[in-house]
Design a protein around this motif. Structure first.
Motif, PDB file in Angstrom:
ATOM      1  N   LEU A  51       0.821  -1.214   0.000  1.00  0.00           N
ATOM      2  CA  LEU A  51       0.000   0.000   0.000  1.00  0.00           C
ATOM      3  C   LEU A  51       0.854   1.262   0.000  1.00  0.00           C
ATOM      4  N   ALA A  52       1.978   1.240   0.718  1.00  0.00           N
ATOM      5  CA  ALA A  52       2.847   2.411   0.778  1.00  0.00           C
ATOM      6  C   ALA A  52       3.447   2.715  -0.592  1.00  0.00           C
ATOM      7  N   ALA A  53       3.797   1.670  -1.351  1.00  0.00           N
ATOM      8  CA  ALA A  53       4.337   1.886  -2.698  1.00  0.00           C
ATOM      9  C   ALA A  53       3.305   2.576  -3.577  1.00  0.00           C
ATOM     10  N   ARG A  54       2.074   2.141  -3.500  1.00  0.00           N
ATOM     11  CA  ARG A  54       1.026   2.771  -4.300  1.00  0.00           C
ATOM     12  C   ARG A  54       0.686   4.162  -3.786  1.00  0.00           C
ATOM     13  N   SER A  55       0.851   4.383  -2.483  1.00  0.00           N
ATOM     14  CA  SER A  55       0.665   5.727  -1.938  1.00  0.00           C
ATOM     15  C   SER A  55       1.702   6.689  -2.508  1.00  0.00           C
ATOM     16  N   LEU A  56       2.948   6.217  -2.655  1.00  0.00           N
ATOM     17  CA  LEU A  56       3.985   7.048  -3.259  1.00  0.00           C
ATOM     18  C   LEU A  56       3.641   7.385  -4.707  1.00  0.00           C
ATOM     19  N   LEU A  57       3.141   6.397  -5.437  1.00  0.00           N
ATOM     20  CA  LEU A  57       2.754   6.660  -6.827  1.00  0.00           C
ATOM     21  C   LEU A  57       1.653   7.707  -6.898  1.00  0.00           C
ATOM     22  N   GLU A  59       1.430  10.150  -4.826  1.00  0.00           N
ATOM     23  CA  GLU A  59       2.172  11.393  -4.619  1.00  0.00           C
ATOM     24  C   GLU A  59       2.823  11.858  -5.919  1.00  0.00           C
ATOM     25  N   PHE A  60       3.232  10.890  -6.746  1.00  0.00           N
ATOM     26  CA  PHE A  60       3.845  11.233  -8.031  1.00  0.00           C
ATOM     27  C   PHE A  60       2.809  11.694  -9.050  1.00  0.00           C
ATOM     28  N   GLY A  61       1.531  11.498  -8.748  1.00  0.00           N
ATOM     29  CA  GLY A  61       0.480  11.895  -9.672  1.00  0.00           C
ATOM     30  C   GLY A  61      -0.062  10.772 -10.526  1.00  0.00           C
ATOM     31  N   TYR A  62       0.353   9.511 -10.245  1.00  0.00           N
ATOM     32  CA  TYR A  62      -0.135   8.379 -11.029  1.00  0.00           C
ATOM     33  C   TYR A  62      -1.234   7.664 -10.257  1.00  0.00           C
ATOM     34  N   ASN A  63      -2.385   7.475 -10.886  1.00  0.00           N
ATOM     35  CA  ASN A  63      -3.532   6.872 -10.216  1.00  0.00           C
ATOM     36  C   ASN A  63      -3.915   5.509 -10.777  1.00  0.00           C
ATOM     37  N   GLY A  64      -3.088   4.959 -11.667  1.00  0.00           N
ATOM     38  CA  GLY A  64      -3.399   3.667 -12.269  1.00  0.00           C
ATOM     39  C   GLY A  64      -2.887   2.496 -11.457  1.00  0.00           C
ATOM     40  N   HIS A  65      -2.826   1.337 -12.107  1.00  0.00           N
ATOM     41  CA  HIS A  65      -2.439   0.099 -11.436  1.00  0.00           C
ATOM     42  C   HIS A  65      -0.991  -0.268 -11.739  1.00  0.00           C
ATOM     43  N   VAL A  66      -0.404  -1.010 -10.816  1.00  0.00           N
ATOM     44  CA  VAL A  66       0.916  -1.586 -11.019  1.00  0.00           C
ATOM     45  C   VAL A  66       0.736  -3.036 -11.461  1.00  0.00           C
ATOM     46  N   LEU A  67       1.344  -3.378 -12.591  1.00  0.00           N
ATOM     47  CA  LEU A  67       1.302  -4.739 -13.104  1.00  0.00           C
ATOM     48  C   LEU A  67       2.705  -5.324 -13.056  1.00  0.00           C
ATOM     49  N   TYR A  68       2.818  -6.617 -13.376  1.00  0.00           N
ATOM     50  CA  TYR A  68       4.119  -7.274 -13.266  1.00  0.00           C
ATOM     51  C   TYR A  68       4.401  -8.123 -14.500  1.00  0.00           C
ATOM     52  N   PRO A  70       6.405 -11.312 -16.317  1.00  0.00           N
ATOM     53  CA  PRO A  70       6.650 -12.675 -15.818  1.00  0.00           C
ATOM     54  C   PRO A  70       7.896 -12.761 -14.932  1.00  0.00           C
ATOM     55  N   THR A  71       8.839 -11.841 -15.128  1.00  0.00           N
ATOM     56  CA  THR A  71      10.059 -11.821 -14.314  1.00  0.00           C
ATOM     57  C   THR A  71       9.832 -11.143 -12.958  1.00  0.00           C
ATOM     58  N   ARG A  72       8.606 -10.680 -12.709  1.00  0.00           N
ATOM     59  CA  ARG A  72       8.222  -9.976 -11.489  1.00  0.00           C
ATOM     60  C   ARG A  72       8.696  -8.533 -11.472  1.00  0.00           C
ATOM     61  N   ARG A  73       9.173  -8.018 -12.598  1.00  0.00           N
ATOM     62  CA  ARG A  73       9.532  -6.610 -12.673  1.00  0.00           C
ATOM     63  C   ARG A  73       8.256  -5.793 -12.851  1.00  0.00           C
ATOM     64  N   PRO A  74       8.038  -4.776 -12.001  1.00  0.00           N
ATOM     65  CA  PRO A  74       6.778  -4.021 -12.068  1.00  0.00           C
ATOM     66  C   PRO A  74       6.755  -3.029 -13.217  1.00  0.00           C
ATOM     67  N   PHE A  75       5.552  -2.730 -13.683  1.00  0.00           N
ATOM     68  CA  PHE A  75       5.365  -1.669 -14.660  1.00  0.00           C
ATOM     69  C   PHE A  75       3.993  -1.055 -14.447  1.00  0.00           C
ATOM     70  N   LEU A  76       3.792   0.118 -15.012  1.00  0.00           N
ATOM     71  CA  LEU A  76       2.546   0.850 -14.824  1.00  0.00           C
ATOM     72  C   LEU A  76       1.584   0.577 -15.975  1.00  0.00           C
ATOM     73  N   ALA A  77       0.344   0.297 -15.636  1.00  0.00           N
ATOM     74  CA  ALA A  77      -0.691   0.101 -16.648  1.00  0.00           C
ATOM     75  C   ALA A  77      -0.923   1.416 -17.391  1.00  0.00           C
TER      76      ALA A  77
END
Length: 212
Positions: A51-57, A59-68, A70-77
């Motif tokens: 939740l804290a990671a998404r709270s920071l996002l 703060e950055f102004g991004y309101n979308g979802h974090v996806l992953y 297959p290597t578990r590296r995150p990216f923004l929808a």
């Protein structure tokens, strides 16, 4: 406590969050009522970090979802921005860039890194690092974690990464590294700073140099 550090420039934005809120408070900051990713996490601290990671996002102004990947590296929808996330309770770090590949790691230097040093130190590092110097061992560990989070680094081992000798340690500084992969050698510059007993290490680089 929430945000304790925001480092923003034309190349990236790096945020650090210190988790002192309860889950309900963080959910209010993130917004919404549906948290499918959170539902997959059982450990209380991991849920707070998520939740804290998404709270920071937010703060950055991004309101979308974090996806992953297959290597578990995150990216923004619905975004082409590059994203990296790290957590070591109570701290969560999020690094975001529109143009650069990124990797970040936050870690306590009180961990017994010497116990696993043989697995992650390169041959060259073993020649100069003092195994009783946990500050340097922690910086090397975090630098390699940050580098590993860059795209295309899957399959690397500690022996493939070489952190150059760290002559002195300040409250903030620069680390230099090389990586051997696919018959090429690439040079990287990483930055670090300290928050209490934790070091934060991050790297941002031109994605073109990651085409091996």
């Amino acid at each position: 406590m929430g945000v304790i550090n925001i480092n923003k420039n034309e190349e990236f934005i790096l945020g650090i969050w210190r988790v002192e809120e309860d889950e309900a408070s963080l959910k209010v900051i993130v917004g919404g009522t549906d948290f499918p990713g959170l539902a997959k996490i059982n450990h209380p601290r991991r849920r707070l970090e998520w939740l804290a990671a998404r709270s920071l996002l937010r703060e950055f102004g991004y309101n979308g979802h974090v996806l992953y990947h297959p290597t578990r590296r995150p990216f923004l929808a619905e975004s082409h921005a590059h994203l990296s996330i790290s957590h070591s309770f109570p701290y969560v770090a999020v690094l975001l860039s529109n143009s650069f590949s990124v990797g970040v790691d936050v870690e306590s230097f009180n961990r017994p890194f010497v116990e696993v040093s043989d697995k992650y130190l390169s041959i060259q590092e073993k020649k100069w690092v003092d195994l009783n110097d946990n500050h340097r061992l922690a910086l090397i560990w975090s630098a390699k974690e940050a580098l590993y989070k860059l795209p295309g680094m899957e399959g690397l081992t500690g022996a493939d990464m070489d952190i150059k000798p760290i002559d002195s340690i300040s409250s903030s500084g620069v680390l230099n590294a090389t990586i051997r992969l696919g018959g090429t050698i690439q040079k990287f510059e990483l930055n670090y700073f300290y928050i209490g007993n934790f070091n934060v290490v991050w790297v941002h680089c031109n994605p073109k140099i990651l085409v091996w």
